[in-house]
Scaffold this motif. Structure first.
Motif, PDB file in Angstrom:
ATOM      1  N   LEU A  57       0.810  -1.218   0.000  1.00  0.00           N
ATOM      2  CA  LEU A  57       0.000   0.000   0.000  1.00  0.00           C
ATOM      3  C   LEU A  57       0.846   1.272   0.000  1.00  0.00           C
ATOM      4  O   LEU A  57       1.890   1.351   0.647  1.00  0.00           O
ATOM      5  CB  LEU A  57      -0.909   0.014   1.217  1.00  0.00           C
ATOM      6  N   THR A  58       0.345   2.248  -0.719  1.00  0.00           N
ATOM      7  CA  THR A  58       0.814   3.627  -0.622  1.00  0.00           C
ATOM      8  C   THR A  58      -0.380   4.473  -0.170  1.00  0.00           C
ATOM      9  O   THR A  58      -1.540   4.046  -0.293  1.00  0.00           O
ATOM     10  CB  THR A  58       1.363   4.138  -1.962  1.00  0.00           C
ATOM     11  N   PRO A  59      -0.144   5.668   0.357  1.00  0.00           N
ATOM     12  CA  PRO A  59      -1.238   6.425   0.972  1.00  0.00           C
ATOM     13  C   PRO A  59      -2.417   6.730   0.067  1.00  0.00           C
ATOM     14  O   PRO A  59      -3.545   6.866   0.542  1.00  0.00           O
ATOM     15  CB  PRO A  59      -0.549   7.717   1.444  1.00  0.00           C
ATOM     16  N   ARG A  60      -2.218   6.857  -1.232  1.00  0.00           N
ATOM     17  CA  ARG A  60      -3.287   7.297  -2.109  1.00  0.00           C
ATOM     18  C   ARG A  60      -4.003   6.177  -2.851  1.00  0.00           C
ATOM     19  O   ARG A  60      -4.808   6.444  -3.748  1.00  0.00           O
ATOM     20  CB  ARG A  60      -2.734   8.303  -3.119  1.00  0.00           C
ATOM     21  N   GLN A  61      -3.761   4.951  -2.483  1.00  0.00           N
ATOM     22  CA  GLN A  61      -4.419   3.830  -3.163  1.00  0.00           C
ATOM     23  C   GLN A  61      -5.796   3.590  -2.540  1.00  0.00           C
ATOM     24  O   GLN A  61      -6.041   2.577  -1.877  1.00  0.00           O
ATOM     25  CB  GLN A  61      -3.541   2.589  -3.096  1.00  0.00           C
ATOM     26  N   HIS A  62      -6.696   4.511  -2.786  1.00  0.00           N
ATOM     27  CA  HIS A  62      -8.001   4.477  -2.115  1.00  0.00           C
ATOM     28  C   HIS A  62      -8.885   3.341  -2.626  1.00  0.00           C
ATOM     29  O   HIS A  62      -9.653   2.751  -1.854  1.00  0.00           O
ATOM     30  CB  HIS A  62      -8.708   5.817  -2.295  1.00  0.00           C
ATOM     31  N   SER A  63      -8.814   3.024  -3.916  1.00  0.00           N
ATOM     32  CA  SER A  63      -9.633   1.946  -4.455  1.00  0.00           C
ATOM     33  C   SER A  63      -9.272   0.618  -3.794  1.00  0.00           C
ATOM     34  O   SER A  63     -10.156  -0.166  -3.401  1.00  0.00           O
ATOM     35  CB  SER A  63      -9.420   1.846  -5.972  1.00  0.00           C
ATOM     36  N   LYS A  64      -7.993   0.361  -3.632  1.00  0.00           N
ATOM     37  CA  LYS A  64      -7.556  -0.878  -2.972  1.00  0.00           C
ATOM     38  C   LYS A  64      -8.003  -0.902  -1.514  1.00  0.00           C
ATOM     39  O   LYS A  64      -8.480  -1.924  -1.014  1.00  0.00           O
ATOM     40  CB  LYS A  64      -6.040  -1.017  -3.061  1.00  0.00           C
ATOM     41  N   GLN A  65      -7.871   0.236  -0.826  1.00  0.00           N
ATOM     42  CA  GLN A  65      -8.280   0.299   0.576  1.00  0.00           C
ATOM     43  C   GLN A  65      -9.764  -0.026   0.724  1.00  0.00           C
ATOM     44  O   GLN A  65     -10.166  -0.792   1.606  1.00  0.00           O
ATOM     45  CB  GLN A  65      -7.996   1.687   1.137  1.00  0.00           C
ATOM     46  N   ARG A  66     -10.593   0.558  -0.156  1.00  0.00           N
ATOM     47  CA  ARG A  66     -12.038   0.325  -0.061  1.00  0.00           C
ATOM     48  C   ARG A  66     -12.361  -1.141  -0.321  1.00  0.00           C
ATOM     49  O   ARG A  66     -13.188  -1.736   0.382  1.00  0.00           O
ATOM     50  CB  ARG A  66     -12.782   1.223  -1.060  1.00  0.00           C
ATOM     51  N   TRP A  67     -11.722  -1.724  -1.328  1.00  0.00           N
ATOM     52  CA  TRP A  67     -12.034  -3.113  -1.678  1.00  0.00           C
ATOM     53  C   TRP A  67     -11.649  -4.068  -0.554  1.00  0.00           C
ATOM     54  O   TRP A  67     -12.409  -4.986  -0.214  1.00  0.00           O
ATOM     55  CB  TRP A  67     -11.331  -3.507  -2.978  1.00  0.00           C
ATOM     56  N   VAL A  68     -10.480  -3.861   0.034  1.00  0.00           N
ATOM     57  CA  VAL A  68     -10.047  -4.721   1.136  1.00  0.00           C
ATOM     58  C   VAL A  68     -10.991  -4.576   2.320  1.00  0.00           C
ATOM     59  O   VAL A  68     -11.398  -5.573   2.945  1.00  0.00           O
ATOM     60  CB  VAL A  68      -8.601  -4.390   1.543  1.00  0.00           C
ATOM     61  N   LEU A  99      -7.648  -2.450   6.581  1.00  0.00           N
ATOM     62  CA  LEU A  99      -7.846  -3.671   7.356  1.00  0.00           C
ATOM     63  C   LEU A  99      -8.816  -3.492   8.511  1.00  0.00           C
ATOM     64  O   LEU A  99      -9.201  -4.491   9.148  1.00  0.00           O
ATOM     65  CB  LEU A  99      -6.500  -4.158   7.899  1.00  0.00           C
ATOM     66  N   ALA A 100      -9.216  -2.247   8.816  1.00  0.00           N
ATOM     67  CA  ALA A 100      -9.984  -1.967  10.033  1.00  0.00           C
ATOM     68  C   ALA A 100     -11.194  -2.882  10.224  1.00  0.00           C
ATOM     69  O   ALA A 100     -11.365  -3.468  11.298  1.00  0.00           O
ATOM     70  CB  ALA A 100     -10.406  -0.500  10.064  1.00  0.00           C
ATOM     71  N   PRO A 101     -12.077  -3.056   9.215  1.00  0.00           N
ATOM     72  CA  PRO A 101     -13.223  -3.950   9.450  1.00  0.00           C
ATOM     73  C   PRO A 101     -12.803  -5.406   9.669  1.00  0.00           C
ATOM     74  O   PRO A 101     -13.451  -6.132  10.425  1.00  0.00           O
ATOM     75  CB  PRO A 101     -14.042  -3.798   8.159  1.00  0.00           C
ATOM     76  N   LEU A 102     -11.709  -5.827   9.020  1.00  0.00           N
ATOM     77  CA  LEU A 102     -11.230  -7.203   9.194  1.00  0.00           C
ATOM     78  C   LEU A 102     -10.580  -7.395  10.552  1.00  0.00           C
ATOM     79  O   LEU A 102     -10.546  -8.522  11.073  1.00  0.00           O
ATOM     80  CB  LEU A 102     -10.241  -7.560   8.085  1.00  0.00           C
ATOM     81  N   GLU A 286      -5.527 -10.247  -5.957  1.00  0.00           N
ATOM     82  CA  GLU A 286      -6.523 -11.127  -5.368  1.00  0.00           C
ATOM     83  C   GLU A 286      -6.408 -11.232  -3.852  1.00  0.00           C
ATOM     84  O   GLU A 286      -5.350 -11.029  -3.254  1.00  0.00           O
ATOM     85  CB  GLU A 286      -6.384 -12.540  -5.936  1.00  0.00           C
ATOM     86  N   ALA A 287      -7.536 -11.568  -3.243  1.00  0.00           N
ATOM     87  CA  ALA A 287      -7.605 -12.144  -1.912  1.00  0.00           C
ATOM     88  C   ALA A 287      -8.297 -13.496  -2.077  1.00  0.00           C
ATOM     89  O   ALA A 287      -8.965 -13.742  -3.094  1.00  0.00           O
ATOM     90  CB  ALA A 287      -8.385 -11.249  -0.961  1.00  0.00           C
ATOM     91  N   SER A 288      -8.136 -14.373  -1.095  1.00  0.00           N
ATOM     92  CA  SER A 288      -8.681 -15.728  -1.233  1.00  0.00           C
ATOM     93  C   SER A 288      -9.560 -16.072  -0.041  1.00  0.00           C
ATOM     94  O   SER A 288      -9.171 -15.851   1.106  1.00  0.00           O
ATOM     95  CB  SER A 288      -7.550 -16.755  -1.331  1.00  0.00           C
ATOM     96  N   LEU A 289     -10.734 -16.612  -0.330  1.00  0.00           N
ATOM     97  CA  LEU A 289     -11.616 -17.136   0.695  1.00  0.00           C
ATOM     98  C   LEU A 289     -11.529 -18.653   0.640  1.00  0.00           C
ATOM     99  O   LEU A 289     -11.970 -19.275  -0.332  1.00  0.00           O
ATOM    100  CB  LEU A 289     -13.050 -16.663   0.491  1.00  0.00           C
TER     101      LEU A 289
END
Length: 314
Positions: A57-68, A99-102, A286-289
């Motif tokens: 992560l870098t500070p401005r990667q908002h799309s990735k932050q939201r998806w995670v 990661l906060a909700p996780l 990706e993330a994996s379930l």
């Protein structure tokens, strides 16, 4: 225009289009992969494990932050993070926000090289050949701050430690090592079969180096989770991953495979890239379930040794 000029023009156009797709589209095509693995003790209820890795992560990667952050809607029983969360000295707030909700779910983690050191510009050709050159580290990253945030929210640091927890009625014994890619692994600190009769024996490592996987398998671990490879990051149709950036063979660069007669391995292709190589091709982030279920009551002896053919999830 003669035929050679047309061929050259076509190749240049195709190459430019591929680079544009890899850099502008695929590296943001967030993907959830799913797999079912028969690794639990007989009679255990299924366990849903969310495996996240290599956010870079870098500070401005908002799309990735939201998806995670939205992955929490999957309501996993356990979250496992196998490192390389950071790619910038000011990225800890971004990582914690993602990661906060996780972090409200039970969790385990180990760190990777890009939690400790920032990325550096490199010649991409270095990854295509083995090199004995000394590894050059970037600037130190604030991994202690990230660790503190994870631990304060209840996640357990499995680095050179054996952790026991009960999630969804399943007793889990987990152990991990520090990043083998940097030579920081000290498996002897967690060596030996896990005590008691856990429903799941879980191993964690950032880089899936065979020397570490062999030790986990010898100690009877049911499942080992790793990241680091980025799934190859660049994959070619009919070929798969070009490199793994570790000692693991290319067929196992992402997804699930058997390691020995008992242990399963899952390697996440991860969610990020180095800021200096922001491309992915045929290998979306990706993330994996993982849905873990009991092993079959009767297991036939495998015909292959020591590990069977890898199975690429998706």
């Amino acid at each position: 225009m003669n035929s050679w000029a047309r061929i050259a023009l076509g190749a240049t156009t195709t190459g430019a289009a591929a680079v544009a797709y890899a850099a502008g589209i695929e590296r943001r095509r967030w993907t959830l992969r799913e797999a079912t693995l028969p690794v639990l003790a007989e009679g255990a209820r299924p366990l849903r494990v969310l495996h996240v890795s290599d956010l870079h992560l870098t500070p401005r990667q908002h799309s990735k932050q939201r998806w995670v952050a939205e992955l929490a809607a999957l309501e996993p029983d356990l979250v496992v993070n196998t490192g390389d969360n950071l790619a910038h000295p000011r990225a800890v707030p971004a990582a914690v926000a993602a990661l906060a909700p996780l972090l409200q779910r039970p969790g385990l983690f180990v760190f990777g090289s890009n939690d400790y050191f920032g990325p550096t510009p490199k010649n991409p050709a270095r990854y295509l050949v083995k090199s004995s050159r000394r590894r050059i580290h970037g600037e130190p990253l604030p991994w202690r701050d990230l660790r503190a945030a994870m631990v304060e929210h209840g996640w357990s640091d499995a680095t050179h430690a054996q952790v026991k927890l009960t999630v969804a009625g399943v007793t889990v014994t987990a152990a991990g090592v520090d990043d083998p890619h940097l030579g920081l692994d000290r498996y002897d600190r967690v060596a030996g079969p896990p005590g008691g009769e856990p429903g799941l024996r879980l191993g964690l490592t950032h880089s899936p180096e065979p020397r570490v996987l062999d030790r986990f398998a010898a100690d009877g671990y049911d499942l080992v989770l790793a990241g680091h490879t980025h799934g190859g990051q660049l994959r070619m149709p009919g070929v798969g991953a070009l490199v793994t950036n570790c000692g693991l063979d290319r067929s196992r660069a992402r997804g699930t495979s058997r390691w020995g007669t008992h242990t399963w391995l899952h390697v996440s292709a991860g969610l990020g890239t180095s800021p200096y190589a922001p491309v992915r091709f045929a290998c979306p982030p990706e993330a994996s379930l993982l849905t873990l279920v009991p092993r079959p009551s009767v297991v036939r002896a495998p015909r292959t040794t020591p590990a069977s053919t890898a199975v690429d999830v998706g």
